[in-house]
Design a protein around this motif. Structure first.
Motif, short mmCIF file in Angstrom:
data_model
loop_
_atom_site.label_atom_id
_atom_site.label_comp_id
_atom_site.label_asym_id
_atom_site.label_seq_id
_atom_site.Cartn_x
_atom_site.Cartn_y
_atom_site.Cartn_z
N GLY A 194 0.71 -1.43 -0.51
CA GLY A 194 -0.05 -0.37 0.05
C GLY A 194 0.94 1.18 -0.22
N GLU A 195 0.44 2.22 -0.62
CA GLU A 195 1.05 3.92 -0.58
C GLU A 195 1.42 4.21 0.51
OE1 GLU A 195 0.51 7.75 -3.00
OE2 GLU A 195 -0.68 6.45 -3.78
N ASP A 196 -0.01 4.28 1.59
CA ASP A 196 -0.02 4.58 3.02
C ASP A 196 1.45 3.95 3.67
OD1 ASP A 196 -1.31 6.78 2.82
OD2 ASP A 196 -2.54 6.17 3.54
N GLU A 197 1.63 2.68 3.62
CA GLU A 197 2.48 1.93 4.27
C GLU A 197 3.85 2.32 4.10
OE1 GLU A 197 3.60 -2.47 5.13
OE2 GLU A 197 1.81 -2.11 3.50
N ILE A 198 3.92 2.48 2.42
CA ILE A 198 5.33 2.60 1.88
C ILE A 198 5.52 4.04 2.18
CG2 ILE A 198 6.71 3.87 -0.07
CD1 ILE A 198 4.54 1.70 -2.32
#
Length: 402
Positions: A194-198
């Motif tokens: 996920g983008e937020d995890e990155i």
């Protein structure tokens, strides 16, 4: 051509790849169609077998983080941050390529994506072969990506040298693709990560400074010093007031608990202040509601700053520790000042009476709390210029220089 199914003979697969052959390999996401990523002829075969348009570049499978320096130029520290956090794993990092990477891999462009797959068989093969693999998904263009060796063989039996059968892939979705060749960093393909995890991983690696202390202590001055060093400035109180204007969910929660002070989108701040600063339990309930929304908004802004290449941020919050914001910080500072000076500042800043300012301070924690919970205390007992000089000295002393 007979396509071999290789179950354990990694050396056989490595020799096939080093000699220009194509071998399908397992990853944690889907099977990839691998060829020697430094051999233009082998890469050309990948395009032909897949029917892949020549304008679409290929990524390289690599065994570890060190490969970024071998095959890429201008590798930012943030790329190493993501590699340490997510490799081996479903993340492809796009960087400026060195000339060693053939033009056909790059589809004539200047960048190349690197990916370290989280599968023991393919990692062992990468180390055995000693070369990066150009390895798009092992399916004809337009077809579903294969999750088993049998699916690969249905596509390519007789067209490639071998398939390494490492069992079914666990995720079944391609890796996430992020470009870090320039800022802002951009997600080029959404995938298993996920983008937020990155963005959270990048934010966690930033230098985040926490400033706290009672109202009117001078935190804004310390915050400005960090701003001069390029920090993202996050004033929790200012963010709270912004959310009072535009966060419907927070307003609904406040309206349910304080209906006499909050109705719909209308917030009577003085009425709300009169309630909570006269009743410790009401203040605790207000904080329980607002902390959740303020913390999430601060985390959202940190993610944006990190994706823009930011490396320094500062959080100014009276409730730094109670809200949990201190857990985001590498270092926390308590800003302290004499009570009389704080009352004068609050009266001038908020346009309230001395009695109201004093009531506000009475509802807040004492200096001992901030001294005991923070790493460093800064005493603001002179004029603004003197305190600014103290902040600069301390911040430089602690190597916070953006």
């Amino acid at each position: 051509m007979k396509t071999e199914r290789i179950l354990s003979n990694i050396s056989q697969a490595a020799e096939l790849l080093k000699n220009g052959g194509l071998v399908a390999v397992p990853t944690e996401t889907v099977y990839g169609l691998a060829g020697n990523g430094l051999d233009s002829a082998a890469v050309e075969k990948i395009y032909e077998v897949k029917g892949r348009p020549a304008v679409k570049p290929l990524s390289l499978m690599v065994p570890d983080e060190d490969a970024m320096e071998r095959y890429c130029l201008h590798v930012p520290p943030q790329a190493h941050t993501l590699a340490r956090r997510f490799w081996p794993g479903p993340l492809t990092i796009v960087l400026e390529a060195k000339e060693i990477v053939p033009a056909i891999v790059r589809a004539g462009g200047s960048t190349v994506g690197l990916r370290c797959p989280d599968h023991p068989m393919t990692l062992a093969l990468l180390k055995e072969a000693g070369i990066p693999f150009a390895a798009p998904s092992a399916n004809p263009s337009g077809e579903a990506s294969p999750k088993t060796a049998d699916e690969v063989l249905r596509y390519f039996d007789g067209a490639i040298e071998a398939v390494c059968d490492g069992g079914p892939c666990g995720i079944g979705t391609e890796s996430t693709l992020i470009s870090m060749a320039a800022v802002p960093y951009r997600i080029l393909r959404r995938g298993a990560l996920g983008e937020d995890e990155i963005a959270d991983a990048l934010a966690a690696d930033m230098q985040i400074v926490g400033l706290t202390g009672g109202s009117g202590s001078g935190k804004t001055t310390a915050l400005r010093i960090l701003g001069d060093r390029g920090a993202l400035l996050l004033d929790a109180d200012a963010i709270y007031h912004e959310l009072l204007e535009n966060d419907r969910d927070m307003l609904d929660a406040l309206s349910a608990r304080f209906p006499s002070a909050v109705s719909g989108v209308a917030v009577d701040r003085k009425a709300l202040g009169s309630i909570v600063f006269a009743d410790a339990s009401a203040l605790q309930e207000l904080n329980a509601i607002t902390h959740r929304y303020v913390v999430e908004e601060i985390r959202r802004r940190l993610r944006i700053h990190a994706m823009n290449g930011g490396t320094l941020a500062a959080i100014d919050a009276v409730e730094l520790h109670a809200s949990g914001l201190d857990r985001l910080c590498a270092r926390t500072y308590a800003v302290l000042a004499p009570r009389e000076a704080r009352i004068r500042r609050i009266m001038a800043r908020d346009g309230i009476s001395e009695e109201a300012a004093s009531r506000r301070l009475n509802a807040q924690k004492g200096d001992d709390y901030y001294i005991n919970t923070c790493d460093i205390a800064l005493l603001n007992d002179g004029d603004e210029a003197a305190f600014a000089a103290l902040c600069r000295e301390k911040l430089m002393e602690d190597h916070i220089d953006g």
